[in-house]
Design an enzyme around this catalytic site. Structure first.
Site, PDB file in Angstrom:
ATOM      1  N   GLN A 152       0.893  -1.162   0.000  1.00  0.00           N
ATOM      2  CA  GLN A 152       0.000   0.000   0.000  1.00  0.00           C
ATOM      3  C   GLN A 152       0.928   1.208   0.000  1.00  0.00           C
ATOM      4  OE1 GLN A 152      -3.155   0.969  -0.381  1.00  0.00           O
ATOM      5  NE2 GLN A 152      -2.489   3.068   0.020  1.00  0.00           N
ATOM      6  N   GLN A 154       0.324   4.545  -1.112  1.00  0.00           N
ATOM      7  CA  GLN A 154      -0.188   5.856  -0.726  1.00  0.00           C
ATOM      8  C   GLN A 154      -0.295   5.928   0.800  1.00  0.00           C
ATOM      9  OE1 GLN A 154      -4.194   6.933  -1.957  1.00  0.00           O
ATOM     10  NE2 GLN A 154      -3.542   8.976  -2.502  1.00  0.00           N
ATOM     11  N   PRO A 279      -6.034  -2.361   4.913  1.00  0.00           N
ATOM     12  CA  PRO A 279      -6.466  -1.276   5.820  1.00  0.00           C
ATOM     13  C   PRO A 279      -7.435  -0.278   5.198  1.00  0.00           C
ATOM     14  CG  PRO A 279      -4.206  -0.912   5.076  1.00  0.00           C
ATOM     15  CD  PRO A 279      -4.606  -2.265   4.576  1.00  0.00           C
ATOM     16  N   GLY A 281     -10.607   0.743   2.097  1.00  0.00           N
ATOM     17  CA  GLY A 281     -11.691   0.186   1.306  1.00  0.00           C
ATOM     18  C   GLY A 281     -11.148  -0.248  -0.046  1.00  0.00           C
ATOM     19  N   GLY A 282     -10.442   0.662  -0.659  1.00  0.00           N
ATOM     20  CA  GLY A 282      -9.867   0.349  -1.958  1.00  0.00           C
ATOM     21  C   GLY A 282      -8.688   1.243  -2.225  1.00  0.00           C
ATOM     22  N   MET A 283      -7.856   0.827  -3.160  1.00  0.00           N
ATOM     23  CA  MET A 283      -6.745   1.660  -3.583  1.00  0.00           C
ATOM     24  C   MET A 283      -6.714   1.621  -5.099  1.00  0.00           C
ATOM     25  SD  MET A 283      -4.295   3.695  -2.852  1.00  0.00           S
ATOM     26  CE  MET A 283      -3.464   4.519  -4.208  1.00  0.00           C
ATOM     27  N   GLU A 284      -6.695   2.815  -5.673  1.00  0.00           N
ATOM     28  CA  GLU A 284      -6.897   2.963  -7.106  1.00  0.00           C
ATOM     29  C   GLU A 284      -5.660   2.639  -7.931  1.00  0.00           C
ATOM     30  OE1 GLU A 284      -6.996   5.334  -4.739  1.00  0.00           O
ATOM     31  OE2 GLU A 284      -6.074   7.208  -5.378  1.00  0.00           O
ATOM     32  N   HIS A 308     -15.879   4.401  -7.173  1.00  0.00           N
ATOM     33  CA  HIS A 308     -14.908   5.385  -6.679  1.00  0.00           C
ATOM     34  C   HIS A 308     -13.509   5.093  -7.237  1.00  0.00           C
ATOM     35  CE1 HIS A 308     -13.295   8.259  -3.646  1.00  0.00           C
ATOM     36  NE2 HIS A 308     -12.225   7.498  -3.774  1.00  0.00           N
ATOM     37  N   GLU A 309     -13.058   3.865  -7.057  1.00  0.00           N
ATOM     38  CA  GLU A 309     -11.686   3.544  -7.509  1.00  0.00           C
ATOM     39  C   GLU A 309     -11.584   3.665  -9.027  1.00  0.00           C
ATOM     40  OE1 GLU A 309      -9.882   3.666  -5.077  1.00  0.00           O
ATOM     41  OE2 GLU A 309     -11.289   3.118  -3.492  1.00  0.00           O
ATOM     42  N   HIS A 312     -11.093   7.177 -10.178  1.00  0.00           N
ATOM     43  CA  HIS A 312      -9.701   7.641 -10.063  1.00  0.00           C
ATOM     44  C   HIS A 312      -8.926   7.461 -11.372  1.00  0.00           C
ATOM     45  CE1 HIS A 312      -8.981   9.060  -6.037  1.00  0.00           C
ATOM     46  NE2 HIS A 312      -9.474   7.975  -5.467  1.00  0.00           N
ATOM     47  N   GLU A 331      -9.425  13.478  -4.629  1.00  0.00           N
ATOM     48  CA  GLU A 331     -10.528  12.795  -3.947  1.00  0.00           C
ATOM     49  C   GLU A 331     -11.875  13.491  -4.119  1.00  0.00           C
ATOM     50  OE1 GLU A 331     -10.229   9.909  -3.136  1.00  0.00           O
ATOM     51  OE2 GLU A 331      -8.086   9.588  -2.800  1.00  0.00           O
ATOM     52  N   ASP A 386      -0.903  10.728   5.986  1.00  0.00           N
ATOM     53  CA  ASP A 386      -1.908   9.735   6.382  1.00  0.00           C
ATOM     54  C   ASP A 386      -2.770  10.268   7.529  1.00  0.00           C
ATOM     55  OD1 ASP A 386      -1.287   7.750   4.604  1.00  0.00           O
ATOM     56  OD2 ASP A 386       0.161   6.783   5.924  1.00  0.00           O
ATOM     57  N   TYR A 394     -12.675  14.731   0.293  1.00  0.00           N
ATOM     58  CA  TYR A 394     -13.606  13.857  -0.420  1.00  0.00           C
ATOM     59  C   TYR A 394     -14.971  14.535  -0.601  1.00  0.00           C
ATOM     60  CZ  TYR A 394     -10.352  10.021   0.633  1.00  0.00           C
ATOM     61  OH  TYR A 394      -9.249   9.214   0.726  1.00  0.00           O
TER      62      TYR A 394
HETATM   63 ZN   LIG Z   1     -10.177   7.907  -3.517  1.00  0.00          ZN
END
Ligand SMILES: [Zn+2]
Length: 614
Positions: A152, A154, A279, A281-284, A308-309, A312, A331, A386, A394
């Site tokens: 991860q 980001q 950790p 929901g999603g990572m684009e 959402h992803e 992105h 975001e 972070d 968002y």
């Molecule tokens: Zn996002």
């Protein structure tokens, strides 16, 4: 990333960012002197040592011919050797120095060169505690047969597994040669081949230039199912069929987004479903979104996360914030586009309910935030990006764009947004660049629709401006009536007309429970609607928070099971925070955390430690 509504530290009082192009406060790199244009990775994945080891070759573009120092970002990397590769292809050892470690930003790696080399090769290893990697033992996976690891990157964790210029202001293409144990599949944010044999030897190429935070790697027992001509689902075998069913509308979503915002530019859109410890929901990650299994509710009710992803792919991956202080460009746009995709695929009713819930939750969150934290353009100097995360970039960002949409109308606003994505495609920008483009291409074309003072208020003032468009859902009118009747004792729990409610209607209902819900009413609700143990994670975590507030301890075994199984911060941290408010609750939380902690990602561990004051 999708919104994480748990919230965090005090940010420094926000002076707004000045107009000139700015350096990234979260990186030691000096891209104005020299920038990386391509990365070639050659890494071995060693599960026993929890280590990535090998080389990173950086192709360099020198902007200052007199410069001889390359500064890179690292965090806890072991650097074995650095070589400069000349234009004749010959390698020569280069001297280097690793600065003392900063707790937030890591260590600058200073490479001294005799001349501006076109390529630098770094031999290095990651450490088992690398902040951007999670290493899972076989028993932490569903089949318990093989280990699993994923990255991860980001916000600033790419530097914990690759030495590079870890700033979104720099974009580069990459190739990778990854060796892993046989029988495991390697997936990267690149050209994944669903038919690759499981021989432990993988090569990838990412031909579109990306910022470092989109570098991604996962290795594990991973199966594949095609869901469309350019979409597939990768997941652990136990869930791959279910995931493919849940995400079967993905191609429809891609097509819906393309219709408004122009062609999808990343060839394939695949989804990798990670273990529940992921950790976020999603990572684009480009070409392959990394997603939590907690959005697989069985009825597609949480696929907004995929919208959402996917969004992105335009906002964030294509047009990128140059640093985290302008995160709303990533975001806010993405949350806006997400809602438009949901409207196109699932209808206006569902999209409107999402808006109403998100607006309400943003207001509730901002009520607990300092004014300086409520600004769209923020000052994050010296602050871990972070920890600066909140719903503001968002949902306030999304609301600002909806405000513009309401003033200009979709006939003008949609083509504007599309042209904005085209104009800044594969660039990293700051808010002033958006504003200049907006002024020339929308404000001047349609004068008198929006004033400069209104724009300034949205970007640089706390709260939500009074001119914000208010979303209204008629379906929520029914929910609200049932809610007030139930709370007033005029309607029995079993008579609540919820049989056909979708997730958002339940969220609306649970959010309307009082700060300290009545214990008997909570029990009655549970008896009638089985909310404790709900398979819908969005409903479950809000419900669990309400049960803690009500002192409804019968729910505890299910709460324990939920937070032991899931490591997604948004879902577990609010429960820990609520439990920590009473001595008895805190004792219970600490006991559960003891069992859950080994399965949590380092990021989740950090958040829970903070929530419990450990
Ligand atoms: Zn996002």
């Amino acid at each position: 990333m999708p919104l994480s509504r748990w919230f965090i530290v005090s940010m420094a009082l926000g002076a707004t960012v000045s107009a000139e192009a700015e350096s990234d406060p979260h990186s030691y790199a000096e891209p104005a002197v020299v920038s990386v244009s391509a990365l070639a990775l050659d890494l071995n994945v060693d599960f026993a040592k929890r280590e990535l080891a090998g080389t990173a070759e950086l192709k360099l573009h020198w902007h200052d011919a007199s410069a001889r120092t390359l500064v890179l970002d690292t965090r806890d990397l072991k650097i074995d050797k650095v070589e400069a590769i000349g234009s004749d292809g010959k390698a020569a050892a280069a001297t280097f120095k690793l600065d003392a470690r900063d707790a937030i930003f890591g260590s600058a790696l200073r490479i001294q060169l005799k001349q501006p080399a076109p390529i630098v090769r770094i031999h290095y290893r990651s450490v088992p505690e690398a902040s951007g990697l999670q290493w899972m033992k076989p028993e932490q996976t569903s089949s318990k047969k093989h280990p699993f690891m994923f990255s991860q990157s980001q916000a600033i964790h790419a530097r914990s597994w690759i030495p590079l210029q870890d700033t979104p202001s720099v974009r580069f293409t990459y190739t990778a040669h990854i060796k892993a144990p046989k029988a495991l599949r390697v997936v990267m944010s690149a050209d994944n081949d669903a038919k690759h044999t499981l021989d432990g030897d993988y090569s990838f190429s990412m031909k579109q230039a990306i910022p470092s935070y989109l570098l991604a790697l996962a290795v594990g027992e991973i199966d594949v199912r095609e869901t469309g001509p350019r979409t597939a689902v990768f997941a652990e075998p136990y869930i791959v069929t279910k995931a493919a069913k849940e995400f079967e509308d993905t191609e429809k979503m891609v097509a819906a987004a393309e219709k408004i915002y122009g062609p999808y530019r990343w060839d394939r859109y695949d989804i990798l479903v990670l273990p529940a410890s992921f950790p976020f929901g999603g990572m684009e990650n480009p070409r392959v979104t990394f997603a939590t299994p907690t959005v697989i509710a069985g009825d597609k009710s949480l696929v907004g996360l995929i919208a959402h992803e996917l969004a992105h792919s335009w906002s964030g991956n294509l047009v990128t914030n140059a640093n985290a202080q302008h995160m709303w460009l990533n975001e806010g746009f993405t949350t806006y586009v997400e809602n438009r995709i949901i409207e196109a695929v699932y209808g206006k009713d569902v999209a409107t309910m999402q808006l109403v819930v998100d607006d309400q939750e943003l207001h509730a969150e901002m009520a607990k935030m300092k004014p300086a934290e409520q600004l769209l353009v923020t000052d994050l100097k010296g602050i871990d990006p972070d920890e600066g995360l909140s719903g503001v970039p968002y949902d306030k960002g999304r609301w600002f764009l909806r405000f513009l949409e309401s003033r200009y109308g979709r006939d003008a606003f949609d083509p504007f947004v599309r042209s904005y994505f085209d104009h800044f495609a594969f660039q990293s920008i700051i808010t002033d660049q958006f504003l200049a483009y907006y002024t020339d291409n929308l404000a001047k074309k349609f004068p008198g629709k929006v004033s400069q003072a209104e724009i300034d208020e949205w970007l640089h003032q706390p709260g939500v401006p009074a001119n914000a468009p208010i979303a209204h859902s008629v379906r929520f009118d029914v929910v609200d009536k049932a809610s007030s009747d139930f709370l007033a004792g005029k309607l029995a729990a079993k008579d609540i007309p919820a049989k056909a409610w979708v997730t958002y209607e339940w969220l609306r209902f649970i959010n309307a429970l009082p700060a300290k819900p009545d214990l008997a009413q909570m029990k009655a609700l549970d008896q009638a609607w089985k909310l404790t143990g709900s398979g819908n994670a969005e409903i479950a975590f809000r419900w669990y928070v309400a049960t803690v507030r009500a002192g409804y301890t019968d729910a505890r075994p299910q709460i324990a099971a939920f937070i032991e199984r899931i490591g997604r911060r948004k879902l577990v941290v609010p429960i820990y925070e609520e439990l920590a408010k009473t001595d008895d609750g805190k004792q219970f939380a600490i006991a559960v955390y003891k069992k859950a902690k080994p399965g949590y990602h380092p990021l989740t561990q950090g958040s829970v430690d903070k929530a419990l004051g450990l």
